[in-house]
Design an enzyme around this catalytic site. Structure first.
Site: not given
Lengths: 176, 620
Positions: A116, A140-142
């Site tokens: 990502h 960080c963003h799952g």
């Protein structure tokens, strides 16, 4: 100039040629400055790295540092291999079968950088949260990765990438 | 040309241009100052040097910023990071050598520019500020050049930093504390290097600002010309574009030819061997000099070898040390004062025969100062330096004021005579292509290095991949690694060699006076039976090439100890020649691409100059 009608066109031609040459010359001169900003020869020449796998028991994972990135090396158990194989690649966001991603079934070797935005997913240590699919979880963003390092849930577009490596013998690999 | 033409709306421009121009008149400014700007018709080639210097400043900033991206400003790594730029960064050798020789060519352009100003009286009313701002630029340039000189942290760099910061200790009372403050330590070191690096980056941008003011001032006062008589009207002027744009561009192209030639074919012709040795705070090089462009001022500093006091009383007012510093500062100060020292109403030296003679003598004295500054200040050279220093000051403080009052000038002509610009003929530098040793020779030299030198000497900056790229047959595949240091650590190396670590050989052919020939002579210079046995203690040998003839290195070679496969003679002199060739290669593995790039650049500039010259001719 009226008595020399040819002069202006000759002049225009020379001015244009000079202008073109000057532009090209300045561009060529700027090229080395731009090229110098790329990685230096030392950087590019990052030496291949040999890793001894013999101390890693099934179920354990280690992280090695290569070309500035963490490489996840995981000795998978039979149960984990079965779990990784028991997925229909066609249902995945980045369809890949587990066998495409390993040289030997027991050893999963991936670059530990989330596809990502480049964070390092958790899951290497026993106490880490491993995500919904028992592999890695990028906090960080799952993004959730499975035990084959494939993206299963969350925003990451691709599976964790597999570096170039070869098995030198039974339990030694060479990265790069 | 009507005076207010530039206020008209821009004809034939797109509406976007007009829209921007109405709000921010950049386009009309360019048109006014560089399009229609009325220039005297009769400028000669010396008027091109200001523009050339400006372009050189831009080249220095472009190359310098790129270097700054790779340079490490700490005393541990500075030297190695500069070598890494030369060897590892793509085209790094090109950028660094362009930057290094660029400084010399920038100063050359600026010195001619200053001389032109003095010869044609360009500092006189109404151009005093043009001159003054120019001198400010010169000062900033000097400080920039000096700080840049210290950055590689070589023997020359570190000791230049030491000596120049030490100048401040001559100031009475606060001197010693000031030196401590400037260095950020008791000796030059990390803090000094870091602040010099920051200054070296900031000062050029400050300089750009002052250059803008300098150009603004000259556009306000209008350019001088070789007659020193200002144009009286449109009949005496021509527009800047295309007449002077094309000519300046042509002059620039011609100027760049020797710049490229030196950069790519003789980049180190002006560099001293001490610049290739890492800084050693315990050993001052025997020969400490600034770059050529600052040597005259250095010579003035050294020429004050006597205390100045009240005769007969023994009272010292100014000691020799302070006197030297004051003389050097004074040498800069009188330059600033020039417009008020020479008040003669006639500008151009063309009509002032006495001024012309005095000025030429001044130029000769300045050059002689430069020559004497490179010699040890003793005997004749000290005397020459002192005589030239005396004239330097006499010219400004005695000759100019006197001539201002008494000189009768030649009859002045009518305002402008059309003077055809001199064609700048640049004799192409004779490019010395050193005979390149064949690869087989290098291969043998590498064998000698491996089997003989490598036991004690390192080759820190050479990687195995450099050898691979150059076509050497390698035994091992340790391609990315540097040559191994031959000892477990530095302490062991010292213990085994009477306290001195055998020097690294990566740069040895550049770091010794005499270069490769010296290495060759040294290796072949051992005497089996020394003429004077008593001079040697244990562990010392007699060597004719070594200074003082006494060397601690065990004779590394003997006839036949290394067997060549290609049938070359197995003698000490052959071994020595081969290993010197190899070490010359090792000191600059980038030499082949360097020369190829240089040839391309020269070819381009040659064609470009010819086209610009033809274009210039159509404007007559």
């Amino acid at each position: 100039m009226t008595d020399r009608p040819k002069q202006p066109s000759r002049r225009n031609f020379l001015f244009l040629t000079a202008g073109a040459m000057g532009t090209v010359g300045a561009g060529m001169a700027a090229l080395p400055l731009i090229r110098a900003m790329g990685p230096s020869r030392t950087e590019r020449a990052a030496a291949p790295l040999e890793v001894d796998l013999s101390p890693i028991a099934p179920g354990q994972a280690i992280t090695v540092f290569w070309r500035g990135k963490p490489i996840f090396i995981r000795h998978r158990t039979e149960e984990e291999i079965a779990r990784a194989r028991d997925v229909d690649p066609a249902t995945l966001r980045d369809p890949q079968s587990d066998s495409e991603r390993v040289h030997k079934d027991a050893w999963l070797i991936v670059i530990g950088v989330c596809t990502h935005f480049g964070c390092i997913p958790r899951g290497q240590k026993p106490a880490d949260r491993k995500g919904d699919y028992g592999g890695w979880f990028c906090s960080c963003h799952g993004s959730h990765f499975d035990i084959s390092g494939r993206i299963r849930k969350g925003p990451a577009p691709k599976n964790l990438s597999v570096p170039d490596y070869v098995f030198i013998d039974e339990d030694r690999i060479k990265l790069g | 040309m009507p005076e207010n033409e530039h206020n008209d709306p821009l004809p034939g421009k797109s509406s976007i241009t007009a829209w921007i121009d109405a709000r921010l008149p950049v386009f009309s400014l360019i048109r006014k100052e560089y399009g229609q700007f009325p220039m005297p018709k009769n400028l000669n080639w010396m008027w091109c040097l200001g523009g050339i210097a400006g372009v050189m400043v831009l080249i220095m900033i472009a190359t310098g910023l790129t270097l700054a991206l790779h340079y490490t400003a700490n005393t541990e790594n500075a030297f190695a990071s500069v070598e890494a730029i030369m060897r590892d960064v793509d085209q790094g050798w090109m950028i660094r050598t362009l930057h290094m020789t660029g400084a010399s060519f920038l100063f050359a352009a600026v010195y001619i520019h200053i001389f032109r100003g003095m010869y044609y009286g360009s500092y006189k009313n109404p151009r005093e500020l043009v001159w003054g701002l120019g001198m400010v630029i010169f000062m900033i340039m000097t400080a920039t050049a000096f700080t840049g000189y210290t950055l590689p942290w070589s023997q020359m760099s570190g000791w230049a930093a030491t000596v120049v910061t030490d100048l401040f200790s001559a100031i009475p009372v606060i001197g010693d504390d000031l030196v401590l403050f400037i260095r950020g330590g008791y000796m030059v070191g990390d803090p000094t290097l870091k602040r010099f690096f920051v200054m070296h980056i900031i000062l050029p941008f400050v300089m750009i600002g002052v250059i803008a003011l300098h150009v603004w001032a000259v556009h306000k006062a209008r350019p001088n010309n070789p007659l020193g008589i200002d144009p009286k009207g449109p009949q005496d002027t021509i527009p800047f574009h295309p007449y002077y744009t094309i000519r300046d561009l042509f002059a620039l192209s011609v100027f760049l030819i020797p710049y490229i030639a030196v950069t790519f074919f003789a980049p180190h012709v002006l560099t001293h061997p001490e610049h290739f040795m890492p800084f050693d705070p315990l050993i001052t090089p025997g020969h400490l000099v600034p770059e050529w462009y600052l040597v005259p001022f250095y010579a003035i500093l050294r020429s004050v070898t006597f205390d100045i006091g009240i005769p007969g009383t023994g009272i010292v007012l100014i000691d020799a040390k302070l006197g030297g510093v004051l003389a050097m500062l004074g040498a800069f100060a009188v330059l600033f004062a020039l417009p008020w020292l020479d008040t003669h109403p006639v500008k151009s030296a063309r009509f002032r025969p006495y001024y012309r003679g005095a000025l030429m003598l001044f130029v000769a004295a300045f050059i002689l100062l430069g020559v004497s500054g490179t010699h040890t200040p003793e005997g004749l050279w000290l005397w020459v330096g002192q005589a030239c220093t005396a004239y330097y000051f006499a010219f400004f403080l005695i000759v100019l004021p006197l001539l201002s009052r008494f000189e009768k000038t030649l009859p002045l002509p009518l305002p402008v005579s059309i003077h055809r610009p001199l064609i700048l003929l640049t004799g192409l530098l004779i490019l010395a292509f050193p005979v390149k040793p064949a690869h087989a020779d290098l291969e043998r030299g590498y064998q000698v290095f491996r089997q003989s030198c490598a036991a004690c000497h390192s080759l820190e900056f050479v990687r195995f991949r450099d050898l691979e790229d150059a076509g050497f047959a390698l035994e091992t595949s340790e391609d990315q690694k540097p040559f191994p240091f031959p000892y477990p650590d530095k302490d062991t190396a010292m213990a085994l060699n009477n306290g001195a670590i055998p020097p690294d050989l990566s740069l040895i052919t550049k770091a010794r006076h005499g270069g490769p020939e010296y290495i060759r002579d040294l290796l072949g210079g051992y005497y089996a039976s020394p003429p004077d046995q008593d001079m040697l203690t244990q562990g010392q040998y007699w060597n004719t090439a070594m200074r003082g003839h006494v060397i601690a290195m065990v004779p590394p070679l003997a006839d036949g100890i290394i067997s060549y496969e290609d049938g070359a003679p197995e003698t000490v002199s052959q071994y020595a020649k081969d290993v010197a060739d190899f070490l010359t290669w090792a000191a600059a593995p980038y030499e082949t691409p360097q020369k190829q790039a240089g040839l391309k650049g020269l070819l381009f500039l040659l064609v470009f100059s010819i086209i610009l010259y033809q274009a210039k001719k159509t404007l007559r």
